[in-house]
Motif scaffolding. Structure first.
Motif, mmCIF file in Angstrom:
data_model
loop_
_atom_site.group_PDB
_atom_site.id
_atom_site.type_symbol
_atom_site.label_atom_id
_atom_site.label_comp_id
_atom_site.label_asym_id
_atom_site.label_seq_id
_atom_site.Cartn_x
_atom_site.Cartn_y
_atom_site.Cartn_z
ATOM 1 N N SER A 96 0.202 28.172 25.841
ATOM 2 C CA SER A 96 -1.206 28.438 26.129
ATOM 3 C C SER A 96 -2.178 27.952 25.061
ATOM 4 N N ASN A 97 -1.653 27.646 23.849
ATOM 5 C CA ASN A 97 -2.516 27.277 22.719
ATOM 6 C C ASN A 97 -3.502 28.393 22.360
ATOM 7 N N GLN A 98 -3.165 29.627 22.695
ATOM 8 C CA GLN A 98 -4.052 30.748 22.409
ATOM 9 C C GLN A 98 -3.549 31.517 21.188
ATOM 10 N N GLY A 99 -4.481 32.075 20.416
ATOM 11 C CA GLY A 99 -4.125 32.895 19.275
ATOM 12 C C GLY A 99 -3.493 32.128 18.130
ATOM 13 N N VAL A 100 -3.803 30.840 18.022
ATOM 14 C CA VAL A 100 -3.194 29.995 17.002
ATOM 15 C C VAL A 100 -4.122 29.874 15.797
ATOM 16 N N ASP A 101 -3.591 30.022 14.603
ATOM 17 C CA ASP A 101 -4.355 29.810 13.374
ATOM 18 C C ASP A 101 -4.282 28.324 13.031
ATOM 19 N N TRP A 102 -5.188 27.561 13.603
ATOM 20 C CA TRP A 102 -5.148 26.114 13.445
ATOM 21 C C TRP A 102 -5.374 25.671 12.006
ATOM 22 N N ALA A 116 -6.103 11.972 7.141
ATOM 23 C CA ALA A 116 -7.156 12.992 7.216
ATOM 24 C C ALA A 116 -7.585 13.280 8.654
ATOM 25 N N LYS A 117 -7.699 12.242 9.477
ATOM 26 C CA LYS A 117 -8.141 12.452 10.870
ATOM 27 C C LYS A 117 -7.124 13.299 11.632
ATOM 28 N N HIS A 118 -5.850 13.026 11.417
ATOM 29 C CA HIS A 118 -4.802 13.794 12.095
ATOM 30 C C HIS A 118 -4.857 15.258 11.664
ATOM 31 N N VAL A 119 -4.995 15.501 10.357
ATOM 32 C CA VAL A 119 -5.075 16.868 9.845
ATOM 33 C C VAL A 119 -6.313 17.576 10.399
ATOM 34 N N LEU A 120 -7.433 16.850 10.479
ATOM 35 C CA LEU A 120 -8.662 17.437 11.026
ATOM 36 C C LEU A 120 -8.495 17.772 12.503
ATOM 37 N N ARG A 139 -7.140 20.369 18.391
ATOM 38 C CA ARG A 139 -7.153 19.298 19.400
ATOM 39 C C ARG A 139 -5.757 18.890 19.853
ATOM 40 N N LEU A 140 -4.718 19.421 19.199
ATOM 41 C CA LEU A 140 -3.351 19.070 19.560
ATOM 42 C C LEU A 140 -2.648 20.301 20.120
ATOM 43 N N ALA A 192 3.959 22.448 15.649
ATOM 44 C CA ALA A 192 5.090 23.211 15.117
ATOM 45 C C ALA A 192 6.300 22.302 14.921
ATOM 46 N N ASP A 193 6.541 21.418 15.871
ATOM 47 C CA ASP A 193 7.645 20.461 15.740
ATOM 48 C C ASP A 193 7.419 19.524 14.559
ATOM 49 N N GLU A 194 6.162 19.122 14.345
ATOM 50 C CA GLU A 194 5.856 18.244 13.217
ATOM 51 C C GLU A 194 6.158 18.942 11.891
#
Length: 326
Positions: A230-236, A265-269, A275-276, A282-284
């Motif tokens: 769901s991508n919910q409740g995630v501490d991005w 930097a763009k990937h981390v941002l 956005r992911l 988590a796999d990364e």
């Protein structure tokens, strides 16, 4: 108090700042002569807006943290991430012209680095364990819980784990993320610990205690699986820090350097802004942990920092400060 260096830190250093980002400064200082002589040095000095419990910074907030020279070099010798960021901060990040002492430190960076980089590796490992949802972890935790459930039924909740040591050893041989570790108690007794996904359970513990630990772990993985869907409740923000530090650890162990702004930097941002997908990130992180461990094994960095140089450098800097103000 003489400032050796002061830089703009955090997202502004990494290249991941947004209009909502706060401003974070870090600095290193020589303590006043009086504090040095009286051995009453403030190792870390912070300056920030008072906030309520749980309140986060907002755009425009300024946080500053200053480290004494001795504290900074200690953190650097331990591979602490904040010290590594300070150590490799480029010229454009400096807010004031650095003291000549900083040039000496930068020229001797190699004396502070080690292949262990304990804090980098440890942080990535902790985040992989915290956020990872790989099937092998889930399978291992469920297999351990199943064994413990059967053990409670046959031996009772209050029985010791070592009654089922033979079964545990067989399970360890069949699953990843499990191990039998050796430890020694404070009174000198040698004991075995059963480690499952970094949860350590001494075989002298009760079956119920171990069962409760595994039950919580399986429950945590279930929650993470739901977040992955769901991508919910995630501490991005926390996830982005884990990925950032993982890539920094790989670069440091391979090259002895850390680049700012971050090459990715763009990937981390993108992670920081959610956005992911949670599962992909988590796999990364899991993959980064494997890479960091592999790179650490073949890194050409030394095993230990140069403690003699560190102590001599601090001694000369503090002695000079005392003499100057004597």
């Amino acid at each position: 108090m003489d400032t050796i260096m002061r830089i703009k830190f955090g997202s502004h250093l990494y290249g991941t700042s947004t209009p909502a980002s706060d401003i974070d400064y870090k600095s290193i200082f020589i303590p006043p002569a009086r504090e040095i002589v009286l051995q009453d040095i403030r190792e870390v000095i912070t300056n920030q807006r008072p906030k309520q419990v749980g309140e986060r910074n907002v755009a425009g907030d300024i946080d500053e943290e200053a480290f004494s020279l001795q504290k900074f070099l200690k953190l650097a010798s331990e591979g602490q991430t904040v010290a590594m960021d300070l150590l490799f901060a480029p010229d454009w990040a400096h807010i004031i012209p650095p003291d000549p002492l900083w040039a000496d430190i930068a020229a001797n960076r190699s004396r502070l680095l080690t292949r262990k980089s304990a804090s980098f590796v440890g942080y990535v490992k902790a985040q992989a364990n915290k956020y990872g949802i790989r099937g092998s972890r889930v399978a291992s935790s469920r297999a351990a819980l199943s064994l413990l459930t059967r053990a409670m039924e046959t031996s009772g909740a209050g029985a010791k784990l070592d009654l089922h040591a033979q079964e545990i050893h067989k399970l360890v041989a069949s699953y990843d993320h499990m191990a039998i570790l050796q430890d020694r108690t404070p009174n000198g007794q040698d004991i075995e610990l059963w480690e499952v996904c970094d949860r350590k359970m001494p075989l002298t513990a009760t079956i119920k205690n171990a069962h409760d630990i595994m039950q919580r772990l399986v429950g945590e993985y279930g929650k993470r699986a739901l977040m992955a869907e769901s991508n919910q409740g995630v501490d991005w923000k926390a996830l982005s820090h884990a990925v950032r530090i993982g890539h920094q650890a790989v670069e440091l162990l391979k090259t002895g350097q850390i680049t700012f702004p971050l090459p990715d930097a763009k990937h981390v941002l993108d992670i920081k802004l959610g956005r992911l997908s949670y599962k992909d990130v988590a796999d990364e992180i899991e993959g980064l942990l494997e890479t960091v461990n592999a790179v650490a094994e073949c890194s050409t960095l030394p095993e230990q920092p140069d403690y003699d140089w560190i102590n001599s450098f601090v001694y000369e800097a503090y002695r000079t400060e005392v003499v100057k103000n004597g």
